[in-house]
Design a protein around this motif. Structure first.
Motif, PDB file in Angstrom:
ATOM      1  N   GLN A 103      -1.313 -27.032  14.269  1.00  0.00           N
ATOM      2  CA  GLN A 103      -1.161 -26.069  13.182  1.00  0.00           C
ATOM      3  C   GLN A 103      -0.226 -24.928  13.579  1.00  0.00           C
ATOM      4  OE1 GLN A 103      -4.840 -24.563  11.609  1.00  0.00           O
ATOM      5  NE2 GLN A 103      -3.839 -23.180  10.154  1.00  0.00           N
ATOM      6  N   ARG A 104      -0.343 -24.460  14.836  1.00  0.00           N
ATOM      7  CA  ARG A 104       0.566 -23.405  15.304  1.00  0.00           C
ATOM      8  C   ARG A 104       1.999 -23.934  15.347  1.00  0.00           C
ATOM      9  NH1 ARG A 104       2.112 -18.983  17.727  1.00  0.00           N
ATOM     10  NH2 ARG A 104       3.344 -19.032  19.655  1.00  0.00           N
ATOM     11  N   GLY A 105       2.172 -25.210  15.733  1.00  0.00           N
ATOM     12  CA  GLY A 105       3.502 -25.801  15.760  1.00  0.00           C
ATOM     13  C   GLY A 105       4.142 -25.787  14.389  1.00  0.00           C
ATOM     14  N   GLU A 106       3.363 -26.162  13.379  1.00  0.00           N
ATOM     15  CA  GLU A 106       3.874 -26.167  12.003  1.00  0.00           C
ATOM     16  C   GLU A 106       4.232 -24.752  11.560  1.00  0.00           C
ATOM     17  OE1 GLU A 106       2.619 -27.970   7.609  1.00  0.00           O
ATOM     18  OE2 GLU A 106       1.083 -27.642   9.143  1.00  0.00           O
ATOM     19  N   GLU A 107       3.398 -23.780  11.923  1.00  0.00           N
ATOM     20  CA  GLU A 107       3.672 -22.390  11.547  1.00  0.00           C
ATOM     21  C   GLU A 107       4.959 -21.887  12.190  1.00  0.00           C
ATOM     22  OE1 GLU A 107       0.154 -20.427  12.819  1.00  0.00           O
ATOM     23  OE2 GLU A 107      -1.053 -21.064  11.083  1.00  0.00           O
ATOM     24  N   LEU A 108       5.192 -22.228  13.438  1.00  0.00           N
ATOM     25  CA  LEU A 108       6.405 -21.802  14.133  1.00  0.00           C
ATOM     26  C   LEU A 108       7.652 -22.406  13.480  1.00  0.00           C
ATOM     27  CD1 LEU A 108       5.272 -22.017  17.868  1.00  0.00           C
ATOM     28  CD2 LEU A 108       5.957 -19.945  16.653  1.00  0.00           C
ATOM     29  N   ILE A 109       7.555 -23.661  13.082  1.00  0.00           N
ATOM     30  CA  ILE A 109       8.692 -24.304  12.430  1.00  0.00           C
ATOM     31  C   ILE A 109       9.009 -23.601  11.117  1.00  0.00           C
ATOM     32  CG2 ILE A 109       9.536 -26.418  11.350  1.00  0.00           C
ATOM     33  CD1 ILE A 109       7.749 -27.975  13.303  1.00  0.00           C
ATOM     34  N   LYS A 110       7.996 -23.345  10.328  1.00  0.00           N
ATOM     35  CA  LYS A 110       8.230 -22.701   9.034  1.00  0.00           C
ATOM     36  C   LYS A 110       8.744 -21.277   9.210  1.00  0.00           C
ATOM     37  CE  LYS A 110       5.113 -25.672   6.430  1.00  0.00           C
ATOM     38  NZ  LYS A 110       3.882 -25.808   5.624  1.00  0.00           N
ATOM     39  N   SER A 111       8.342 -20.632  10.307  1.00  0.00           N
ATOM     40  CA  SER A 111       8.874 -19.307  10.617  1.00  0.00           C
ATOM     41  C   SER A 111      10.362 -19.387  10.928  1.00  0.00           C
ATOM     42  CB  SER A 111       8.123 -18.712  11.816  1.00  0.00           C
ATOM     43  OG  SER A 111       8.724 -17.504  12.246  1.00  0.00           O
ATOM     44  N   ALA A 112      10.755 -20.393  11.674  1.00  0.00           N
ATOM     45  CA  ALA A 112      12.176 -20.582  11.998  1.00  0.00           C
ATOM     46  C   ALA A 112      12.985 -20.898  10.746  1.00  0.00           C
ATOM     47  CB  ALA A 112      12.326 -21.705  13.027  1.00  0.00           C
ATOM     48  N   ILE A 113      12.408 -21.687   9.837  1.00  0.00           N
ATOM     49  CA  ILE A 113      13.093 -22.017   8.586  1.00  0.00           C
ATOM     50  C   ILE A 113      13.326 -20.761   7.754  1.00  0.00           C
ATOM     51  CG2 ILE A 113      12.786 -23.149   6.348  1.00  0.00           C
ATOM     52  CD1 ILE A 113      11.443 -25.463   7.861  1.00  0.00           C
ATOM     53  N   ALA A 114      12.305 -19.881   7.687  1.00  0.00           N
ATOM     54  CA  ALA A 114      12.436 -18.650   6.907  1.00  0.00           C
ATOM     55  C   ALA A 114      13.477 -17.713   7.515  1.00  0.00           C
ATOM     56  CB  ALA A 114      11.082 -17.944   6.828  1.00  0.00           C
ATOM     57  N   LYS A 115      13.543 -17.697   8.833  1.00  0.00           N
ATOM     58  CA  LYS A 115      14.461 -16.791   9.522  1.00  0.00           C
ATOM     59  C   LYS A 115      15.900 -17.303   9.501  1.00  0.00           C
ATOM     60  CE  LYS A 115      14.746 -14.097  13.802  1.00  0.00           C
ATOM     61  NZ  LYS A 115      14.145 -13.877  15.141  1.00  0.00           N
ATOM     62  N   TYR A 116      16.054 -18.632   9.592  1.00  0.00           N
ATOM     63  CA  TYR A 116      17.388 -19.247   9.646  1.00  0.00           C
ATOM     64  C   TYR A 116      17.474 -20.375   8.612  1.00  0.00           C
ATOM     65  CZ  TYR A 116      17.581 -16.747  14.069  1.00  0.00           C
ATOM     66  OH  TYR A 116      17.539 -15.772  15.030  1.00  0.00           O
ATOM     67  N   PRO A 117      17.537 -20.037   7.333  1.00  0.00           N
ATOM     68  CA  PRO A 117      17.479 -21.052   6.278  1.00  0.00           C
ATOM     69  C   PRO A 117      18.670 -22.005   6.259  1.00  0.00           C
ATOM     70  CG  PRO A 117      18.038 -18.890   5.368  1.00  0.00           C
ATOM     71  CD  PRO A 117      17.640 -18.662   6.784  1.00  0.00           C
ATOM     72  N   GLU A 118      19.771 -21.675   6.920  1.00  0.00           N
ATOM     73  CA  GLU A 118      20.936 -22.551   6.915  1.00  0.00           C
ATOM     74  C   GLU A 118      20.984 -23.474   8.127  1.00  0.00           C
ATOM     75  OE1 GLU A 118      24.485 -20.278   6.442  1.00  0.00           O
ATOM     76  OE2 GLU A 118      23.976 -19.602   4.420  1.00  0.00           O
ATOM     77  N   SER A 119      20.024 -23.373   9.016  1.00  0.00           N
ATOM     78  CA  SER A 119      20.004 -24.211  10.214  1.00  0.00           C
ATOM     79  C   SER A 119      19.267 -25.514   9.940  1.00  0.00           C
ATOM     80  CB  SER A 119      19.324 -23.472  11.368  1.00  0.00           C
ATOM     81  OG  SER A 119      19.182 -24.328  12.491  1.00  0.00           O
ATOM     82  N   ASP A 120      19.842 -26.634  10.383  1.00  0.00           N
ATOM     83  CA  ASP A 120      19.189 -27.934  10.181  1.00  0.00           C
ATOM     84  C   ASP A 120      18.111 -28.211  11.222  1.00  0.00           C
ATOM     85  OD1 ASP A 120      21.420 -28.238  12.089  1.00  0.00           O
ATOM     86  OD2 ASP A 120      20.789 -30.329  12.155  1.00  0.00           O
ATOM     87  N   ALA A 121      18.179 -27.533  12.381  1.00  0.00           N
ATOM     88  CA  ALA A 121      17.283 -27.866  13.491  1.00  0.00           C
ATOM     89  C   ALA A 121      15.802 -27.712  13.152  1.00  0.00           C
ATOM     90  CB  ALA A 121      17.653 -27.023  14.712  1.00  0.00           C
ATOM     91  N   PRO A 122      15.364 -26.610  12.518  1.00  0.00           N
ATOM     92  CA  PRO A 122      13.937 -26.512  12.182  1.00  0.00           C
ATOM     93  C   PRO A 122      13.469 -27.619  11.241  1.00  0.00           C
ATOM     94  CG  PRO A 122      14.974 -24.353  12.056  1.00  0.00           C
ATOM     95  CD  PRO A 122      16.072 -25.356  12.182  1.00  0.00           C
ATOM     96  N   TYR A 123      14.345 -28.046  10.336  1.00  0.00           N
ATOM     97  CA  TYR A 123      13.964 -29.136   9.436  1.00  0.00           C
ATOM     98  C   TYR A 123      13.840 -30.462  10.195  1.00  0.00           C
ATOM     99  CZ  TYR A 123      14.360 -26.302   5.226  1.00  0.00           C
ATOM    100  OH  TYR A 123      14.156 -25.359   4.244  1.00  0.00           O
ATOM    101  N   ASN A 124      14.698 -30.664  11.201  1.00  0.00           N
ATOM    102  CA  ASN A 124      14.541 -31.847  12.048  1.00  0.00           C
ATOM    103  C   ASN A 124      13.187 -31.824  12.757  1.00  0.00           C
ATOM    104  OD1 ASN A 124      16.976 -33.266  11.619  1.00  0.00           O
ATOM    105  ND2 ASN A 124      18.088 -31.878  12.963  1.00  0.00           N
ATOM    106  N   ALA A 125      12.824 -30.646  13.272  1.00  0.00           N
ATOM    107  CA  ALA A 125      11.528 -30.510  13.939  1.00  0.00           C
ATOM    108  C   ALA A 125      10.381 -30.755  12.963  1.00  0.00           C
ATOM    109  CB  ALA A 125      11.408 -29.118  14.561  1.00  0.00           C
ATOM    110  N   LEU A 126      10.523 -30.220  11.735  1.00  0.00           N
ATOM    111  CA  LEU A 126       9.478 -30.424  10.729  1.00  0.00           C
ATOM    112  C   LEU A 126       9.343 -31.901  10.383  1.00  0.00           C
ATOM    113  CD1 LEU A 126       7.482 -28.919   8.889  1.00  0.00           C
ATOM    114  CD2 LEU A 126       9.282 -28.836   7.147  1.00  0.00           C
TER     115      LEU A 126
END
Length: 448
Positions: free
Chosen positions: A382-405
């Motif tokens: 659950q913490r892993g998912e939260e960290l990914i979504k935090s990265a997505i919110a902070k860097y919405p143009e980066s593909d890397a967090p979506y790959n992790a998700l």
């Protein structure tokens, strides 16, 4: 080389496998006794994943060649060279052994050094045929019809030219022109061993009927006597096609066959597959999604074997593989082994994110994304998912967090969400590439 028809093959080289692995077959460089015609020499067969013309050769107890198995190369080369190999005499020390035979001076590879000479040249009716073949191959992707003119003049002089007819077929395919089918059909009729033409024809016909028709075409191809590298490549493509068609169970079954082909290649000629660890990671995720954790563990271990032999592999790739293997081992009730892998990477996210190969990528916030991957694999999902979504919110143009998700969702079997995240990553990656292209065009415009 071969010293006459009864000489010995010389100029051997050796390969060293991973520590503790079985020794790899000896590699012997070989020169054909009879040169191949220009019609074959200048067809490009050194595309991605193809590391030249190679064979697996078995020398019987009598010292004669008892078996020749192509590893990789252009099919028309292979079929013309096999009879010469069977008639060749090799070092008696190889009697009863299996070794890799490698074409010493691959004419196509040699011709690549002539790029500057032929890449700007054009053909006329008076141009020598050998030059026309080179120019056509080098100019086939250009927009000025230079290759078309060359192929026309070649066919005027030699209507049966396989190289020219295959070149025209490839141009038709590039233009999505219906002429591709007739040319490929004629090539297959001329030479049933022309595997590239057969695969192209099957692909052309099946795409119009949907992805599963394409899979059926792959299966027909896999019934043939194929080079090891060709079999591995077709199975790899089949896995991706089945996943795209949302046939997960069939994709997992195809992955098992792909693993067998890849393992065979890795055992005899690893340089052919040194970058397949990326596909292995993708395929193992599908096995995790299907709940086939034993299969996934095998695939991750295969990826590890490849990375250990590839000095160019990034630390990030080793990180993904170890975390995937740790997840699989946890599901297989082997927590102690999983813990070893998790402890190896715990807290090293800044180090991995700062690696040159990683830092030059498109990840805007590598540390958060990497920590998220560790958490959902080794710590608190659950913490892993939260960290990914935090990265997505902070860097919405980066593909890397979506790959992790996407990886997170695959690992817990939420396949639809995984595919959605994967598609979003691809969309952002393309958008980023487009921005780079626009910036480069602007820079060139300003410079001019």
């Amino acid at each position: 080389m071969i010293l006459g028809t009864a000489g010995y093959a010389s100029g051997p080289s050796t390969q060293n496998g991973a520590r503790g692995a079985e020794p790899l077959p000896r590699v012997i460089d070989w020169t054909p006794t009879n040169p191949l015609p220009d019609d074959l020499v200048f067809v490009n067969h050194l595309g991605p994943g193809n590391k030249g013309v190679t064979f697996l050769v078995t020398l019987g107890a009598d010292g004669k060649v008892s078996e020749v198995q192509p590893i990789g190369g252009f099919s028309l080369y292979l079929s013309r060279l096999i009879p010469q190999i069977k008639q060749s005499t090799f070092d008696p020390k190889q009697t009863g052994r299996v070794f890799v035979l490698r074409l010493k001076e691959d004419p196509q590879q040699k011709s690549l050094t002539e790029w500057e000479t032929y890449s700007r040249q054009t053909c006329t009716p008076r141009t020598a045929l050998s030059v026309m073949y080179r120019v056509a191959e080098f100019r086939i992707g250009s927009d000025d019809n230079a290759a078309s003119h060359c192929y026309k003049y070649i066919l005027d002089k030699n209507p049966s030219s396989l190289a020219a007819r295959y070149g025209v077929a490839r141009q038709c395919l590039d233009r999505e022109d219906l002429c591709a089918e007739s040319y490929l059909e004629s090539l297959v009729e001329s030479d049933p061993d022309f595997l590239e033409a057969r695969v192209g024809l099957a692909s052309l016909r099946s795409w119009s009927d949907g992805e599963m028709a394409h899979v059926a075409a792959y299966e027909e191809m896999l019934k043939l006597q194929l080079p090891l590298a060709t079999r591995e490549s077709l199975l790899n493509s089949e896995v991706f096609t089945l996943e795209h068609a949302k046939h997960l169970d069939e994709a997992v079954e195809a992955t098992e066959r792909w693993n067998a082909a890849l393992t065979r290649l890795l055992a005899v000629y690893p340089r052919q597959v040194l970058f397949r660890y990326t596909e292995a990671i993708d395929h193992a995720l599908l096995e995790e999604a299907a709940g086939k954790f034993q299969n996934a563990a095998v695939t991750y271990q295969l990826a590890t074997s490849i990375v250990r032999q590839n000095q160019a592999a990034s630390e990030f790739s080793a990180y993904l593989i170890d975390l995937g293997l740790a997840r699989s081992l946890t599901h297989l009730a082997r927590p102690a082994e999983a813990k070893v892998l998790c402890d190896r990477w715990k807290g090293r996210w800044k180090q991995i994110a700062g690696h040159p190969q990683r830092a030059s990528g498109r990840s805007a916030d590598g540390v958060t994304e990497l920590e998220a991957r560790w958490e959902f694999s080794c710590g608190a999902p659950q913490r892993g998912e939260e960290l990914i979504k935090s990265a997505i919110a902070k860097y919405p143009e980066s593909d890397a967090p979506y790959n992790a998700l996407s990886e997170f969702y695959y690992s817990i079997g939420q396949i639809d969400q995984a595919r959605t995240a994967k598609a979003k990553a691809a969309e952002l990656r393309e958008a980023s590439a487009e921005k780079l292209r626009e910036a480069e065009d602007q820079r060139i415009g300003l410079a001019n």
